[in-house]
Design an enzyme around this catalytic site. Structure first.
Site, mmCIF file in Angstrom:
data_model
loop_
_atom_site.group_PDB
_atom_site.id
_atom_site.type_symbol
_atom_site.label_atom_id
_atom_site.label_comp_id
_atom_site.label_asym_id
_atom_site.label_seq_id
_atom_site.Cartn_x
_atom_site.Cartn_y
_atom_site.Cartn_z
ATOM 1 N N TYR A 43 25.264 31.733 15.172
ATOM 2 C CA TYR A 43 24.379 32.895 14.744
ATOM 3 C C TYR A 43 24.324 33.096 13.556
ATOM 4 O O TYR A 43 23.147 33.403 12.877
ATOM 5 C CB TYR A 43 24.827 33.997 15.770
ATOM 6 C CG TYR A 43 24.930 33.855 17.145
ATOM 7 C CD1 TYR A 43 24.111 32.925 17.887
ATOM 8 C CD2 TYR A 43 25.825 34.553 17.852
ATOM 9 C CE1 TYR A 43 24.072 32.774 19.114
ATOM 10 C CE2 TYR A 43 25.963 34.499 19.354
ATOM 11 C CZ TYR A 43 25.286 33.270 19.994
ATOM 12 O OH TYR A 43 25.332 33.195 21.345
ATOM 13 N N ILE A 83 23.118 31.569 25.957
ATOM 14 C CA ILE A 83 22.912 30.367 25.558
ATOM 15 C C ILE A 83 24.412 29.629 25.636
ATOM 16 O O ILE A 83 25.448 30.060 25.431
ATOM 17 C CB ILE A 83 22.845 30.373 23.913
ATOM 18 C CG1 ILE A 83 22.466 28.841 23.276
ATOM 19 C CG2 ILE A 83 23.582 31.075 23.113
ATOM 20 C CD1 ILE A 83 21.533 28.916 22.064
ATOM 21 N N ALA A 84 24.078 28.301 26.193
ATOM 22 C CA ALA A 84 25.359 27.673 26.401
ATOM 23 C C ALA A 84 24.951 26.226 26.341
ATOM 24 O O ALA A 84 24.051 25.483 26.766
ATOM 25 C CB ALA A 84 25.715 27.958 27.976
ATOM 26 N N GLU A 102 24.418 39.795 21.900
ATOM 27 C CA GLU A 102 25.782 40.437 22.008
ATOM 28 C C GLU A 102 26.748 39.195 22.048
ATOM 29 O O GLU A 102 26.445 38.151 22.620
ATOM 30 C CB GLU A 102 25.957 41.259 23.131
ATOM 31 C CG GLU A 102 25.624 42.636 23.167
ATOM 32 C CD GLU A 102 24.108 42.648 23.658
ATOM 33 O OE1 GLU A 102 24.014 41.511 24.419
ATOM 34 O OE2 GLU A 102 23.656 43.678 23.443
HETATM 35 C C1 LIG Z 1 28.311 28.398 21.382
HETATM 36 C C2 LIG Z 1 27.626 27.097 21.570
HETATM 37 C C3 LIG Z 1 26.358 27.159 22.615
HETATM 38 C C4 LIG Z 1 27.439 26.166 20.314
HETATM 39 O O1 LIG Z 1 26.940 24.765 20.870
HETATM 40 P P1 LIG Z 1 27.342 23.522 20.368
HETATM 41 O O2 LIG Z 1 26.348 22.340 20.781
HETATM 42 O O3 LIG Z 1 28.920 23.239 20.354
HETATM 43 O O4 LIG Z 1 27.086 23.906 18.858
HETATM 44 P P2 LIG Z 1 26.719 22.855 17.355
HETATM 45 O O5 LIG Z 1 27.198 21.600 17.596
HETATM 46 O O6 LIG Z 1 25.077 22.775 17.627
HETATM 47 O O7 LIG Z 1 27.042 23.836 16.233
HETATM 48 C C5 LIG Z 1 26.289 24.962 15.935
HETATM 49 C C6 LIG Z 1 26.871 25.464 14.794
HETATM 50 O O8 LIG Z 1 28.187 26.045 15.146
HETATM 51 C C7 LIG Z 1 29.081 25.687 14.312
HETATM 52 N N1 LIG Z 1 30.389 25.445 15.265
HETATM 53 C C8 LIG Z 1 30.534 24.279 16.192
HETATM 54 N N2 LIG Z 1 31.768 24.536 16.690
HETATM 55 C C9 LIG Z 1 32.429 25.323 15.931
HETATM 56 C C10 LIG Z 1 33.842 25.748 15.971
HETATM 57 N N3 LIG Z 1 34.672 25.141 17.150
HETATM 58 N N4 LIG Z 1 34.251 26.611 15.249
HETATM 59 C C11 LIG Z 1 33.466 27.221 14.144
HETATM 60 N N5 LIG Z 1 32.077 26.773 14.069
HETATM 61 C C12 LIG Z 1 31.648 25.876 15.221
HETATM 62 C C13 LIG Z 1 28.690 24.426 13.713
HETATM 63 O O9 LIG Z 1 29.243 24.373 12.443
HETATM 64 C C14 LIG Z 1 27.318 24.422 13.891
HETATM 65 O O10 LIG Z 1 26.840 25.014 12.492
HETATM 66 P P3 LIG Z 1 25.274 24.881 11.972
HETATM 67 O O11 LIG Z 1 24.805 26.456 12.649
HETATM 68 O O12 LIG Z 1 25.329 24.890 10.666
HETATM 69 O O13 LIG Z 1 24.503 23.841 12.938
HETATM 70 C C15 LIG Z 1 28.598 26.352 22.660
HETATM 71 O O14 LIG Z 1 30.091 26.495 21.904
HETATM 72 C C16 LIG Z 1 29.037 26.969 23.898
HETATM 73 O O15 LIG Z 1 28.327 26.569 24.763
HETATM 74 N N6 LIG Z 1 29.991 27.642 24.195
HETATM 75 C C17 LIG Z 1 30.342 28.425 25.252
HETATM 76 C C18 LIG Z 1 29.056 29.453 25.700
HETATM 77 C C19 LIG Z 1 28.993 30.507 24.608
HETATM 78 O O16 LIG Z 1 30.092 31.021 24.199
HETATM 79 N N7 LIG Z 1 27.535 30.808 24.608
HETATM 80 C C20 LIG Z 1 27.539 32.079 23.682
HETATM 81 C C21 LIG Z 1 27.740 33.385 24.198
HETATM 82 S S1 LIG Z 1 27.469 34.720 23.142
#
Ligand SMILES: CC(C)(COP(=O)(O)OP(=O)(O)OC[C@H]1O[C@@H](n2cnc3c(N)ncnc32)[C@H](O)[C@@H]1OP(=O)(O)O)[C@@H](O)C(=O)NCCC(=O)NCCS
Length: 166
Positions: free
Chosen positions: A137, A91-92, A125
């Site tokens: 998650y 998921i990204a 994971e």
């Molecule tokens: C993980 C990822 C998919 C989250 O996507 P995002 O669009 O930035 O996340 P969102 O803005 O929808 O926030 C999702 C949740 O994470 C939390 N969150 C977002 N950024 C955060 C940060 N820097 N620190 C802590 N929490 C965070 C938010 O509070 C939010 O809470 P919710 O569940 O109540 O909605 C994104 O950071 C990503 O693509 N990361 C790189 C790839 C990756 O690591 N994938 C997962 C591999 S296991």
């Protein structure tokens, strides 16, 4: 390569972004993979290769891409069925779109999809140091059920194994 694969059983659907923009979820097809790979190598330090994605589409994993109204790819997920459990492999969200709620939309879509298929649980994971992912998650209801030692081969980091009962 043919763009027919099992992921087409995931319907194309729409949802609203936090700013009201209409977004589209659609099955991940071979034609999407250059954009998917562009995001992949920019957000993961240890990432899948392009052929990994081709194989994933070819074998019929459930891949989904999220695009905005302009057609730009915002993010994607890939999940694999294992009997009654859905394994979330990827998921990204593209870096420019982080922190705007798109990860939440992707997560909700894959959970809904697993429920539509009557899966009993979802497993994944994650690096314990990946704060945004772990938060996403946990907020979805996943619980840590174990650790895989040295799972991430780049720096031999352990993985948390998290599971959601659907
Ligand atoms: C993980 C990822 C998919 C989250 O996507 P995002 O669009 O930035 O996340 P969102 O803005 O929808 O926030 C999702 C949740 O994470 C939390 N969150 C977002 N950024 C955060 C940060 N820097 N620190 C802590 N929490 C965070 C938010 O509070 C939010 O809470 P919710 O569940 O109540 O909605 C994104 O950071 C990503 O693509 N990361 C790189 C790839 C990756 O690591 N994938 C997962 C591999 S296991």
């Amino acid at each position: 390569m043919s763009d027919t694969n099992r992921t087409e059983d995931m319907d194309t659907s729409s949802c609203y972004a936090a700013d009201g923009e209409i977004l589209t979820f659609s099955p991940m097809l071979f034609k999407d993979l250059h954009e998917v790979y562009y995001i992949e190598q920019s957000v993961f330090s240890y990432h899948w290769t392009y052929p990994n994605f081709e194989s994933s589409v070819a074998i019929g994993n459930h891949g989904c891409v999220l695009r905005n109204e302009a057609g730009k790819m915002i993010g994607y997920f890939i999940a694999m069925e294992a009997v009654d459990e859905m394994h979330l492999l990827k998921i990204a969200v593209a870096e420019e779109f982080h922190g705007k709620g798109y990860g939440r939309l992707l997560m909700d879509r894959v959970v809904d999809f697993a429920r539509e298929l009557e899966m009993e649980s979802m497993i994944l994971e994650v690096r314990p140091t990946n704060d945004p992912a772990v938060a996403l998650y946990k907020n979805t209801g996943f619980q840590t059920i174990g650790v895989r030692k040295g799972y991430y081969a780049d720096i031999r980091e352990d993985a948390l194994v998290m599971r959601l009962v659907l």
